[in-house]
Design a protein around this motif. Structure first.
Motif, short mmCIF file in Angstrom:
data_model
loop_
_atom_site.label_atom_id
_atom_site.label_comp_id
_atom_site.label_asym_id
_atom_site.label_seq_id
_atom_site.Cartn_x
_atom_site.Cartn_y
_atom_site.Cartn_z
N ILE A 1 4.34 2.33 12.89
CA ILE A 1 3.39 1.22 12.80
C ILE A 1 1.98 1.67 13.11
O ILE A 1 1.00 1.30 12.43
N SER A 2 1.82 2.53 14.14
CA SER A 2 0.50 3.05 14.51
C SER A 2 -0.10 3.87 13.38
O SER A 2 -1.30 3.77 13.08
N ALA A 3 0.75 4.71 12.75
CA ALA A 3 0.25 5.53 11.65
C ALA A 3 -0.22 4.67 10.47
O ALA A 3 -1.26 4.92 9.86
N VAL A 4 0.58 3.61 10.21
CA VAL A 4 0.18 2.71 9.11
C VAL A 4 -1.14 2.02 9.43
O VAL A 4 -2.03 1.89 8.58
N ASN A 5 -1.32 1.58 10.70
CA ASN A 5 -2.56 0.92 11.10
C ASN A 5 -3.76 1.86 11.00
O ASN A 5 -4.85 1.47 10.56
N VAL A 6 -3.54 3.11 11.44
CA VAL A 6 -4.63 4.10 11.37
C VAL A 6 -5.04 4.35 9.92
O VAL A 6 -6.23 4.39 9.58
N LEU A 7 -4.03 4.53 9.04
CA LEU A 7 -4.34 4.77 7.62
C LEU A 7 -5.04 3.56 7.00
O LEU A 7 -5.97 3.70 6.20
N SER A 8 -4.56 2.35 7.37
CA SER A 8 -5.17 1.14 6.84
C SER A 8 -6.62 1.00 7.31
O SER A 8 -7.50 0.63 6.54
N HIS A 9 -6.87 1.32 8.58
CA HIS A 9 -8.22 1.25 9.12
C HIS A 9 -9.14 2.26 8.43
O HIS A 9 -10.29 1.97 8.11
N GLY B 1 -8.76 3.39 5.43
CA GLY B 1 -9.03 2.88 4.08
C GLY B 1 -10.08 1.78 4.09
O GLY B 1 -10.94 1.72 3.20
N SER B 2 -10.04 0.91 5.13
CA SER B 2 -11.03 -0.16 5.22
C SER B 2 -12.44 0.39 5.44
O SER B 2 -13.41 -0.07 4.84
N ILE B 3 -12.52 1.43 6.29
CA ILE B 3 -13.82 2.07 6.53
C ILE B 3 -14.35 2.68 5.23
O ILE B 3 -15.54 2.58 4.91
N HIS B 4 -13.46 3.32 4.49
CA HIS B 4 -13.87 3.93 3.22
C HIS B 4 -14.35 2.87 2.23
O HIS B 4 -15.38 3.04 1.54
N GLN B 5 -13.63 1.73 2.18
CA GLN B 5 -14.04 0.65 1.29
C GLN B 5 -15.39 0.06 1.72
O GLN B 5 -16.24 -0.25 0.87
N LEU B 6 -15.58 -0.10 3.05
CA LEU B 6 -16.86 -0.62 3.53
C LEU B 6 -18.01 0.33 3.18
O LEU B 6 -19.11 -0.11 2.82
#
Length: 329
Positions: free
Chosen positions: A75-83, A85-90
């Protein structure tokens, strides 16, 4: 019967296999359950005289703990990857927004430049339309209530967008109006050109002004007389030409005027050429501007070689000198 027996045989074989698999799974579960119930003792022996601490834990609890830790790590790894990705999109959105602002600024400059150009040509076309005798009320047509709405919105957060929107709408309106005025200008020019073409506007013969239009002292009678035309001094036999396209509606001779020719033109114009030595046209003959209609002569009552030339609109005589070389095609 053989087929039925064969089916029974296959059914019993499958049933035997299923029971065999169930037995193996049950045995496997019992082994795992038995192993999970086995306990592991963890002893913590301090270097001091303190009491030794014992921890008793089963393998099953250890397995559950490890499973929970693995799930938490996933779950932590998924959250880190998602975060990430969000930073990259921003970051991409920020770059896109900067590019949009830059493009918007450039487009605003181009719109302003186009607006000034349209305004320049609109004013020139409007002035030309009015100078040609067009209806001024057509030029003064505006945007109507939209202008009031624009003024009401000034000072609001949307004023910049409204400003550009109103300018574009105004430019579209002015372009349409300019197109309409251009068509009207072409019609007016064609009409004006037709009027000019049919207006007596050239010298009927080569010479000089002997007696002007209006009152003058006649050298023949010595009295003040009214000249309804223009007397042009010239040499004997000089060519006399039609000053506008027209039709010969009368020719003749009198002692006072000598030979004369009368032409009718479009738009109510009439011209009279008298004091001719001879004429070379006939009644109802069509003449173009510049066609020879006769030659300069003299009359019994006036021995001076000259051409008497008159211009009429209806029954009113006009000063021919006002038209000579003043109106050009």
């Amino acid at each position: 019967m053989e087929a039925k027996q064969r089916l029974h045989l296959i059914f019993y074989r499958l049933r035997y296999k299923v029971q065999e698999w169930k037995l193996k799974l049950s045995q496997r579960y019992e082994d795992l359950d038995k192993k999970g119930r086995e306990r592991l003792t963890i002893m913590v022996i301090p270097h001091t005289d303190r009491k030794t601490i014992n921890f008793v834990i089963s393998y099953k609890a250890i397995s559950i703990f490890i499973g929970i830790m693995v799930i938490l790590l996933v779950i932590s790894a998924v959250n880190v990857l998602s975060h990430s990705g969000s930073i990259h999109q921003l970051t991409e959105l920020n770059l896109t927004n900067k590019d949009f602002i830059r493009q918007s600024s450039k487009m605003k400059e181009e719109v302003n430049s186009l607006h000034e150009t349209i305004q320049y040509y609109y004013e020139r076309i409007s002035n030309l339309y009015i100078k040609l005798g067009g209806d001024p009320s057509r030029v003064s047509k505006g945007m109507g209530g939209q202008a009031g709405q624009f003024l009401a919105l000034q000072g609001t957060p949307q004023s910049d967008i409204t400003d550009e929107s109103f300018r574009i709408k105004e430019d579209i309106h002015n372009l349409k109006l300019s197109s309409e005025l251009s068509e009207e200008i072409i019609k007016l020019i064609k009409k004006r050109k037709s009027i000019i073409r049919n207006t007596p506007s050239i010298w009927p013969t080569k010479g000089y002004v002997l007696f002007p239009f209006g009152k003058y002292i006649s050298p023949v009678t010595g009295k003040e007389e009214l000249n309804r035309g223009l007397d042009i001094g010239s040499f004997p036999g000089a060519e006399v030409i039609a000053t506008a396209p027209g039709i010969v509606f009368d020719t003749g001779y009198s002692p006072a005027t000598g030979y004369y020719v009368k032409l009718s033109h479009r738009f109510g114009w009439k011209t009279i050429y008298s004091n001719l030595d001879r004429i070379r046209v006939k009644k109802n003959e069509k003449l173009s501007k510049g066609d020879i209609l006769g030659y300069v002569g003299k009359s019994p009552e006036n021995p001076i070689y000259h051409l008497h030339y008159e211009v009429h609109v209806g029954t009113q005589a006009l000063n021919p000198f006002s038209f000579l070389n003043q109106i050009q095609e």
